[in-house]
Design a protein around this motif. Structure first.
Motif, PDB file in Angstrom:
ATOM      1  N   LEU A 101      15.391  50.667  30.264  1.00  0.00           N
ATOM      2  CA  LEU A 101      16.641  49.981  29.927  1.00  0.00           C
ATOM      3  C   LEU A 101      16.425  48.919  28.853  1.00  0.00           C
ATOM      4  O   LEU A 101      17.205  48.819  27.894  1.00  0.00           O
ATOM      5  CB  LEU A 101      17.243  49.323  31.171  1.00  0.00           C
ATOM      6  CG  LEU A 101      17.880  50.246  32.197  1.00  0.00           C
ATOM      7  CD1 LEU A 101      18.224  49.473  33.455  1.00  0.00           C
ATOM      8  CD2 LEU A 101      19.119  50.912  31.630  1.00  0.00           C
ATOM      9  N   ALA A 102      15.383  48.115  29.009  1.00  0.00           N
ATOM     10  CA  ALA A 102      15.117  47.050  28.029  1.00  0.00           C
ATOM     11  C   ALA A 102      14.774  47.644  26.672  1.00  0.00           C
ATOM     12  O   ALA A 102      15.239  47.159  25.633  1.00  0.00           O
ATOM     13  CB  ALA A 102      13.985  46.155  28.528  1.00  0.00           C
ATOM     14  N   THR A 103      13.984  48.713  26.664  1.00  0.00           N
ATOM     15  CA  THR A 103      13.590  49.352  25.407  1.00  0.00           C
ATOM     16  C   THR A 103      14.804  49.899  24.664  1.00  0.00           C
ATOM     17  O   THR A 103      14.927  49.747  23.449  1.00  0.00           O
ATOM     18  CB  THR A 103      12.579  50.485  25.681  1.00  0.00           C
ATOM     19  OG1 THR A 103      11.432  49.920  26.338  1.00  0.00           O
ATOM     20  CG2 THR A 103      12.139  51.168  24.402  1.00  0.00           C
ATOM     21  N   GLU A 104      15.714  50.519  25.410  1.00  0.00           N
ATOM     22  CA  GLU A 104      16.896  51.131  24.779  1.00  0.00           C
ATOM     23  C   GLU A 104      17.920  50.094  24.321  1.00  0.00           C
ATOM     24  O   GLU A 104      18.528  50.250  23.258  1.00  0.00           O
ATOM     25  CB  GLU A 104      17.564  52.097  25.757  1.00  0.00           C
ATOM     26  CG  GLU A 104      16.765  53.364  25.990  1.00  0.00           C
ATOM     27  CD  GLU A 104      17.353  54.240  27.092  1.00  0.00           C
ATOM     28  OE1 GLU A 104      18.339  53.826  27.744  1.00  0.00           O
ATOM     29  OE2 GLU A 104      16.803  55.334  27.305  1.00  0.00           O
ATOM     30  N   ALA A 105      18.119  49.040  25.105  1.00  0.00           N
ATOM     31  CA  ALA A 105      19.213  48.102  24.825  1.00  0.00           C
ATOM     32  C   ALA A 105      18.800  46.887  23.995  1.00  0.00           C
ATOM     33  O   ALA A 105      19.620  46.341  23.264  1.00  0.00           O
ATOM     34  CB  ALA A 105      19.854  47.644  26.129  1.00  0.00           C
ATOM     35  N   ALA A 106      17.547  46.466  24.115  1.00  0.00           N
ATOM     36  CA  ALA A 106      17.077  45.290  23.359  1.00  0.00           C
ATOM     37  C   ALA A 106      16.260  45.774  22.170  1.00  0.00           C
ATOM     38  O   ALA A 106      15.050  45.570  22.086  1.00  0.00           O
ATOM     39  CB  ALA A 106      16.260  44.382  24.267  1.00  0.00           C
ATOM     40  N   LYS A 107      16.929  46.424  21.244  1.00  0.00           N
ATOM     41  CA  LYS A 107      16.251  47.115  20.138  1.00  0.00           C
ATOM     42  C   LYS A 107      15.454  46.188  19.225  1.00  0.00           C
ATOM     43  O   LYS A 107      14.482  46.598  18.621  1.00  0.00           O
ATOM     44  CB  LYS A 107      17.260  47.913  19.321  1.00  0.00           C
ATOM     45  CG  LYS A 107      17.943  49.005  20.135  1.00  0.00           C
ATOM     46  CD  LYS A 107      18.583  50.057  19.273  1.00  0.00           C
ATOM     47  CE  LYS A 107      19.329  51.096  20.087  1.00  0.00           C
ATOM     48  NZ  LYS A 107      18.543  51.793  21.056  1.00  0.00           N
ATOM     49  N   ASP A 108      15.873  44.923  19.114  1.00  0.00           N
ATOM     50  CA  ASP A 108      15.180  43.993  18.218  1.00  0.00           C
ATOM     51  C   ASP A 108      14.182  43.099  18.949  1.00  0.00           C
ATOM     52  O   ASP A 108      13.666  42.140  18.370  1.00  0.00           O
ATOM     53  CB  ASP A 108      16.212  43.132  17.468  1.00  0.00           C
ATOM     54  CG  ASP A 108      17.092  43.983  16.564  1.00  0.00           C
ATOM     55  OD1 ASP A 108      16.573  44.936  15.960  1.00  0.00           O
ATOM     56  OD2 ASP A 108      18.307  43.699  16.487  1.00  0.00           O
ATOM     57  N   ALA A 109      13.926  43.420  20.222  1.00  0.00           N
ATOM     58  CA  ALA A 109      12.926  42.659  20.990  1.00  0.00           C
ATOM     59  C   ALA A 109      11.578  43.387  20.923  1.00  0.00           C
ATOM     60  O   ALA A 109      11.514  44.581  20.643  1.00  0.00           O
ATOM     61  CB  ALA A 109      13.371  42.534  22.444  1.00  0.00           C
ATOM     62  N   GLN A 110      10.525  42.640  21.198  1.00  0.00           N
ATOM     63  CA  GLN A 110       9.193  43.245  21.310  1.00  0.00           C
ATOM     64  C   GLN A 110       8.920  43.438  22.805  1.00  0.00           C
ATOM     65  O   GLN A 110       8.797  42.459  23.544  1.00  0.00           O
ATOM     66  CB  GLN A 110       8.131  42.340  20.684  1.00  0.00           C
ATOM     67  CG  GLN A 110       6.726  42.916  20.821  1.00  0.00           C
ATOM     68  CD  GLN A 110       5.640  41.900  20.491  1.00  0.00           C
ATOM     69  OE1 GLN A 110       5.915  40.815  19.993  1.00  0.00           O
ATOM     70  NE2 GLN A 110       4.406  42.252  20.793  1.00  0.00           N
ATOM     71  N   ILE A 111       8.839  44.699  23.247  1.00  0.00           N
ATOM     72  CA  ILE A 111       8.591  44.979  24.665  1.00  0.00           C
ATOM     73  C   ILE A 111       7.079  44.966  24.902  1.00  0.00           C
ATOM     74  O   ILE A 111       6.332  45.689  24.246  1.00  0.00           O
ATOM     75  CB  ILE A 111       9.191  46.343  25.083  1.00  0.00           C
ATOM     76  CG1 ILE A 111      10.672  46.444  24.688  1.00  0.00           C
ATOM     77  CG2 ILE A 111       9.006  46.554  26.585  1.00  0.00           C
ATOM     78  CD1 ILE A 111      11.587  45.412  25.313  1.00  0.00           C
ATOM     79  N   VAL A 112       6.653  44.118  25.826  1.00  0.00           N
ATOM     80  CA  VAL A 112       5.242  43.995  26.178  1.00  0.00           C
ATOM     81  C   VAL A 112       5.074  44.644  27.549  1.00  0.00           C
ATOM     82  O   VAL A 112       5.623  44.170  28.539  1.00  0.00           O
ATOM     83  CB  VAL A 112       4.808  42.508  26.236  1.00  0.00           C
ATOM     84  CG1 VAL A 112       3.327  42.404  26.562  1.00  0.00           C
ATOM     85  CG2 VAL A 112       5.152  41.802  24.932  1.00  0.00           C
ATOM     86  N   ARG A 113       4.337  45.760  27.596  1.00  0.00           N
ATOM     87  CA  ARG A 113       4.247  46.546  28.831  1.00  0.00           C
ATOM     88  C   ARG A 113       2.952  46.260  29.598  1.00  0.00           C
ATOM     89  O   ARG A 113       1.881  46.196  29.009  1.00  0.00           O
ATOM     90  CB  ARG A 113       4.347  48.037  28.507  1.00  0.00           C
ATOM     91  CG  ARG A 113       5.721  48.406  27.988  1.00  0.00           C
ATOM     92  CD  ARG A 113       5.806  49.865  27.531  1.00  0.00           C
ATOM     93  NE  ARG A 113       7.160  50.131  27.067  1.00  0.00           N
ATOM     94  CZ  ARG A 113       7.564  49.924  25.817  1.00  0.00           C
ATOM     95  NH1 ARG A 113       6.711  49.457  24.921  1.00  0.00           N
ATOM     96  NH2 ARG A 113       8.809  50.178  25.475  1.00  0.00           N
ATOM     97  N   PHE A 114       3.115  46.147  30.914  1.00  0.00           N
ATOM     98  CA  PHE A 114       1.975  45.970  31.815  1.00  0.00           C
ATOM     99  C   PHE A 114       1.920  47.165  32.749  1.00  0.00           C
ATOM    100  O   PHE A 114       2.946  47.772  33.055  1.00  0.00           O
ATOM    101  CB  PHE A 114       2.116  44.656  32.593  1.00  0.00           C
ATOM    102  CG  PHE A 114       2.042  43.446  31.686  1.00  0.00           C
ATOM    103  CD1 PHE A 114       0.830  42.861  31.388  1.00  0.00           C
ATOM    104  CD2 PHE A 114       3.193  42.932  31.107  1.00  0.00           C
ATOM    105  CE1 PHE A 114       0.756  41.766  30.536  1.00  0.00           C
ATOM    106  CE2 PHE A 114       3.136  41.848  30.254  1.00  0.00           C
ATOM    107  CZ  PHE A 114       1.923  41.254  29.957  1.00  0.00           C
ATOM    108  N   ASP A 115       0.716  47.498  33.211  1.00  0.00           N
ATOM    109  CA  ASP A 115       0.537  48.741  33.968  1.00  0.00           C
ATOM    110  C   ASP A 115       1.059  48.687  35.393  1.00  0.00           C
ATOM    111  O   ASP A 115       1.330  49.722  35.989  1.00  0.00           O
ATOM    112  CB  ASP A 115      -0.946  49.159  33.976  1.00  0.00           C
ATOM    113  CG  ASP A 115      -1.376  49.715  32.623  1.00  0.00           C
ATOM    114  OD1 ASP A 115      -0.510  50.255  31.904  1.00  0.00           O
ATOM    115  OD2 ASP A 115      -2.561  49.581  32.280  1.00  0.00           O
ATOM    116  N   ASP A 116       1.169  47.502  35.965  1.00  0.00           N
ATOM    117  CA  ASP A 116       1.679  47.406  37.340  1.00  0.00           C
ATOM    118  C   ASP A 116       2.382  46.064  37.542  1.00  0.00           C
ATOM    119  O   ASP A 116       2.284  45.169  36.704  1.00  0.00           O
ATOM    120  CB  ASP A 116       0.548  47.610  38.367  1.00  0.00           C
ATOM    121  CG  ASP A 116      -0.619  46.664  38.142  1.00  0.00           C
ATOM    122  OD1 ASP A 116      -0.390  45.448  38.010  1.00  0.00           O
ATOM    123  OD2 ASP A 116      -1.767  47.135  38.095  1.00  0.00           O
TER     124      ASP A 116
END
Length: 199
Positions: A101-116
């Motif tokens: 959801l964040a990736t699709e809707a916050a297009k100009d944000a930098q998504i920082v992903r963690f494994d758990d």
């Protein structure tokens, strides 16, 4: 250091009523469905929201609870909607609905992903990241672990029904679980478990 939470208590109740010994298989958001498909797990009780994409590859029970996907951050940070996330770093757990959801809707944000979730919580509570796409239950944990960070829910991205996941083509198991959910919703046990952890 025993596993805890609404998913764990739901799984314990289900295993007891099914008459089997519970074996908890540790997963991450990204490997819940692959573990099911490859036989490493027989069912998934892990905040698994029912989505059309997931229904193409696994079967779900009827919903046993609902979960919200939220954006949270420190109280002083002014965020009211996705447009306020432009140019900001937003943390999420890889492979989750929150991440999608964040990736699709916050297009100009930098998504920082963690494994758990545990690594995500540590990153937010230690101040590595301020803004997070997650669930209210994890926001509560962050507040308890680091009250000085003053993390609060900023807005709800979406609400989802939670289902128990199973491999395709197991109608007897699916029927048993559906009947079990309906019975334990009617007697209040599943609602009590959910309220205990999610308020």
């Amino acid at each position: 250091m025993k596993p805890t939470g609404s998913d764990v208590e739901t799984a314990r109740l289900l295993a007891r009523d099914l008459g089997v010994e519970l074996e908890i298989v540790q997963t991450t958001g990204a490997n819940r469905i692959p573990f099911l498909q490859t036989g490493k797990a027989d069912i998934v009780v892990s905040s698994l929201s029912v989505t059309p994409e997931r229904e193409k590859v696994i079967d779900f029970s009827v919903p046993y609870a609902h979960i919200l996907s939220v954006i949270a951050g420190p109280k002083p940070v002014g965020i009211k909607g996705f447009e306020d996330l432009a140019g900001k770093r937003v943390a999420s757990t890889r492979g989750t609905t929150n991440d999608k959801l964040a990736t699709e809707a916050a297009k100009d944000a930098q998504i920082v992903r963690f494994d758990d979730d545990a690594t995500l919580i540590t990153a937010v509570t230690s101040g590595q990241v301020d803004i997070v796409a997650t669930s209210p239950a994890l926001v509560k944990t962050m507040r308890e672990n680091a009250p000085q960070r003053d993390i609060e829910v900023k807005f709800v991205m979406k609400g989802f029904p939670l289902g128990i996941g199973m491999r395709k083509g197991e109608p007897r198991l699916q029927k048993w679980i559906n009947d079990w959910i309906q019975a334990n919703t009617a007697n209040g046990q599943l609602t009590a478990i959910h309220k205990k952890f999610h308020g």
